[in-house]
Design an enzyme around this catalytic site. Sequence first.
Site, PDB file in Angstrom:
ATOM      1  N   GLU A   1       0.828  -1.662   0.013  1.00  0.00           N
ATOM      2  CA  GLU A   1       0.203  -0.343  -0.104  1.00  0.00           C
ATOM      3  C   GLU A   1       0.645   1.440  -0.020  1.00  0.00           C
ATOM      4  O   GLU A   1       1.439   1.011   0.684  1.00  0.00           O
ATOM      5  CB  GLU A   1      -0.912  -0.022   1.440  1.00  0.00           C
ATOM      6  CG  GLU A   1      -1.493   0.990   1.327  1.00  0.00           C
ATOM      7  CD  GLU A   1      -2.375   1.404   2.685  1.00  0.00           C
ATOM      8  OE1 GLU A   1      -3.899   1.681   2.840  1.00  0.00           O
ATOM      9  OE2 GLU A   1      -2.282   0.792   3.508  1.00  0.00           O
TER      10      GLU A   1
ATOM     11  N   GLU B   1      -8.080  10.930   2.625  1.00  0.00           N
ATOM     12  CA  GLU B   1      -8.418  10.072   3.528  1.00  0.00           C
ATOM     13  C   GLU B   1      -8.919  10.709   5.068  1.00  0.00           C
ATOM     14  O   GLU B   1      -7.488  11.745   5.504  1.00  0.00           O
ATOM     15  CB  GLU B   1      -7.659   8.957   4.041  1.00  0.00           C
ATOM     16  CG  GLU B   1      -7.511   7.786   4.864  1.00  0.00           C
ATOM     17  CD  GLU B   1      -6.547   6.776   4.956  1.00  0.00           C
ATOM     18  OE1 GLU B   1      -6.550   6.196   5.525  1.00  0.00           O
ATOM     19  OE2 GLU B   1      -5.838   7.201   3.810  1.00  0.00           O
TER      20      GLU B   1
END
Length: 282
Positions: free
Chosen positions: A117, A206
């Site tokens: 990620e 986010e």
Amino acid sequence: MGISSILLSALIAGGALALPAAEPVSFDIRDENITLARRAEAINYNQDYIASGANVQYSPNMAAGSFSINYNTQGDFVVGLGWQPGDANPITYSGSFSASGVGILAVYGWSTNPLVEYYVMEVHDGYQTAGTHKGTVTTDGGTYDIWEHQQVNQPSILGTSTFNQYISIRQSPRTSGTVTVQNHFNAWAQAGMNLGTLNYQVMAVESWSGSGSGQISLSKGTGGGSTTTTPTGPTSTSTAPSSGGTGAAQWGQCGGIGWTGPTTCVAPYTCKYENAYYSQCQ
């Protein structure tokens, strides 16, 4: 889909970034007539993970290449627009974003084999770093700190897994500019942080705690700029050739993960992206 309150608490307490749900995240291709030649540039992916109970208003416009976001939440979310699959071409974005509490604006994506990620954080309000500091990379008018962090038995695009996060954090936050993605991939590779096959790649917002709002427009181009990578420890500084230097000849390599040679081409040729590991002067 969502992350349980126990898992979310563990992520926040551990300083780790919030993650997508355990099941593979679905993607949305609105125009099935997009040719393979255009897919690297045409936005075809909508990342829309919002945990149950998160108070988020997210409005994507894939055709216009823009989205708006407004949130006041204690629940995790990752939203944004981009590409499936991602690549190393530069991403240009503009707009506004502000946050109170945690607010991250980043190029965000995944690779498989290895499962990774990754983030290139342009804004990182309230984010606490975790893991190992691997050095810095100077590119696109700023310096980024490079971090590597291991996630153990956490949600991923392949289900619950153990994987690494590769993170570049811009020291001087901004809400408009160009991210030369290739330079970050190269810097990570020089630090021993290798990516695999690229999965989706988005310009994302986010958070998991706080409030914020923004509106972002984005597009993808070709080529790249110069970069300077400074690893931690008693190693020397490595500087990739400037875009103003001597370019590669026709059919020569001009980019790719781990590539430290020329990133431009002699006239009249241009650097064409082939895959994450190889670009060629054509």
